[in-house]
Design a protein around this motif. Sequence first.
Motif, mmCIF file in Angstrom:
data_model
loop_
_atom_site.group_PDB
_atom_site.id
_atom_site.type_symbol
_atom_site.label_atom_id
_atom_site.label_comp_id
_atom_site.label_asym_id
_atom_site.label_seq_id
_atom_site.Cartn_x
_atom_site.Cartn_y
_atom_site.Cartn_z
ATOM 1 N N LYS A 74 42.838 42.523 26.745
ATOM 2 C CA LYS A 74 43.692 43.212 25.786
ATOM 3 C C LYS A 74 44.057 42.259 24.649
ATOM 4 N N SER B 184 43.210 46.020 18.986
ATOM 5 C CA SER B 184 42.051 46.558 19.715
ATOM 6 C C SER B 184 41.627 45.603 20.825
ATOM 7 N N PRO C 106 35.615 44.786 22.755
ATOM 8 C CA PRO C 106 34.714 45.950 22.730
ATOM 9 C C PRO C 106 34.145 46.231 24.116
ATOM 10 N N SER C 107 34.051 47.495 24.476
ATOM 11 C CA SER C 107 33.629 47.893 25.823
ATOM 12 C C SER C 107 32.280 47.299 26.219
ATOM 13 N N LYS C 108 31.339 47.202 25.275
ATOM 14 C CA LYS C 108 30.015 46.679 25.604
ATOM 15 C C LYS C 108 30.032 45.183 25.905
ATOM 16 N N GLU C 109 31.124 44.497 25.490
ATOM 17 C CA GLU C 109 31.241 43.061 25.733
ATOM 18 C C GLU C 109 32.310 42.744 26.783
ATOM 19 N N ARG C 110 32.946 43.768 27.299
ATOM 20 C CA ARG C 110 34.072 43.571 28.209
ATOM 21 C C ARG C 110 33.673 42.822 29.486
ATOM 22 N N LYS C 111 32.542 43.173 30.073
ATOM 23 C CA LYS C 111 32.110 42.539 31.319
ATOM 24 C C LYS C 111 31.893 41.047 31.115
#
Length: 447
Positions: free
Chosen positions: A282, A420, A423-428
Motif C-alpha cells: 500500500k 495508489s 500495480p497488480s501485475k507487479e504486486r507478487k
Amino acid sequence: MKIHKVVAATLKQLPRQHRIALASTSLLVCAAFLWQPSSTVSLGSYSQDQRVDVTLTTDLEKLSDMNSEPIGAVVDPKDPEFIVPKDELDQQLEEVDVAHTHKVASGETLGSIFSQYALPISTMYTLIDVNKSIQNLRVGQTLEWSVDDEGQIQSFAIKRSAKTTDTFTLTANGYSYEKVEESGVIQPVFLTGRISGSFYNSALAAGLTANQIQTLAQKLQWRFDFGREARKGDRFAVSVEREFIDGRAVNKGDVKAIYYLSGNREVFAMRYDDNFYDADGKSLDRALRRIPLSKRYRISSPFNPTRKHPITGRISPHNGTDFATPRGTSVLAAGDGVVVKSSKHPLAGNYIVIKHGREYMTRYLHLDKRLVKVGEKVTMGERIALSGNTGRSTGPHLHYELIKKNRPVNAMKVPLPQASPVPSKERKTYLRQANEERQKLLEVMPG
C-alpha cells in the motif's frame, strides 16, 4: 430649408459610387466610436471598503481579470501572519538543503517544468548556455534540484540512467557542469540505532545523512511522525544503497527501506520504482486533489510568479490560482491534514492554511466564512469554508495556493501525490522483495 433636407439633396447629386464610399466611411467611424472602451468604472458591485482602491488604481494600472486581486495587492508569504509554527524536527530539517524532485512526463519540456515549480527562467537559460544537453529530456528521467532562501538554484541534476547523471552546481564563478558516470558496484549498507533523544540526532549518530533523514520523514509522514511519535528506546534499521569502487564507498546512497519498532508498533516501508510502500504494497502517500471545489469554475487569474505590474514593470507575483466562484461557494480541503492557520488579513481577508504532512501546505484566501479552527484535523473533500470577497479583491473568488517544501508551485500542473498501491501485475514481485528486505532489517535490528 431645413439642414437635413439640404444634406439629403446634396447627397442625391453625388455619383452613386461616391455615396456608397461615404456611407461605408460613416459606418466605420460609428463602429470605432462604439468600440472605444469607457474609462469609467461602476462602483455599484464593490463593497464600501473597496471603492477607494478601485478609484485610485483604475487610471494607474491594469487590474487583473475580474474576480481576482488587483495586480499591486501582493500577499507576502513571509508575512509573520502566515508563518506556520514548526516542531523540533521541522527546525532541524530546515537547515538541510531541500531536494526537490520531478519525474519527466510525456509532453513536458525543461521550460514547462521550471514554470510549474516557479524556478527562475533566467537561470534555465544560463544552464542551457553552460551545456545545451540539459534541454534533452526523456519521459521517466528524474530531475533533482535545490534552492536557497531567495529561490536561486544551488544545484540541478538529471538522472539520465541508472549509471549516468548530469549535474550543474553553482560556484563562485557561475554554474559548472559535470557528467557523472557510476562505474562501481551498488551494495546495501545497513544502519541501525536506538532513540536516545530526538529521531534526527539519533539517526545522524547511526550514520544517516541529513538528506536521508529528510527522505524518511517525508515518505513516512502519514504512517509515523518522527517528530511527534518517536520515543526514547525506539529501535530502527535502515538499508541504504551505496556505490563501491574497489571496496570503498564513493557516495552516501539512497534509502531503500526502513524497519522501525516503537513499543509494540511496527513500521516498515520500502522504495519500489521511486515510490515508498508498506509491507502489503500500500502507498505511504496521501492523495491531494487539484481543485478544492465540488466543480470547475473559471480561472480568473492563473499561477504566475513572474507577473509584472503593467506600469512600474516590477514583479508582482501571483503565487496561486484564482477561481471566479460566487460568494458562498463551498471550499473543500484539498487533502487530509491539520488546520494551522484560520484568521483574517488586510489583503488576504478571511483565510485558512492546512498542513498536509511535512511536505505540502495549502492556502485558501478571500473567504466569506471560515468553518474550521486551528488544530482541527480535516479530510480530503471536507467543507472548510465559504468563498467570498474579503480583503483586497476585485470580485467574489477563491485564491488557492499549493506550497511544496516551503515553495509555491502551480497546483494546476505539478504532479500530485496519489495513494495508489503497487500495480497488480507487479504486486507478487514486490511482496517477495519486501518480505526479504524486512527479514534482513529484522536480523540487524538492535536488541
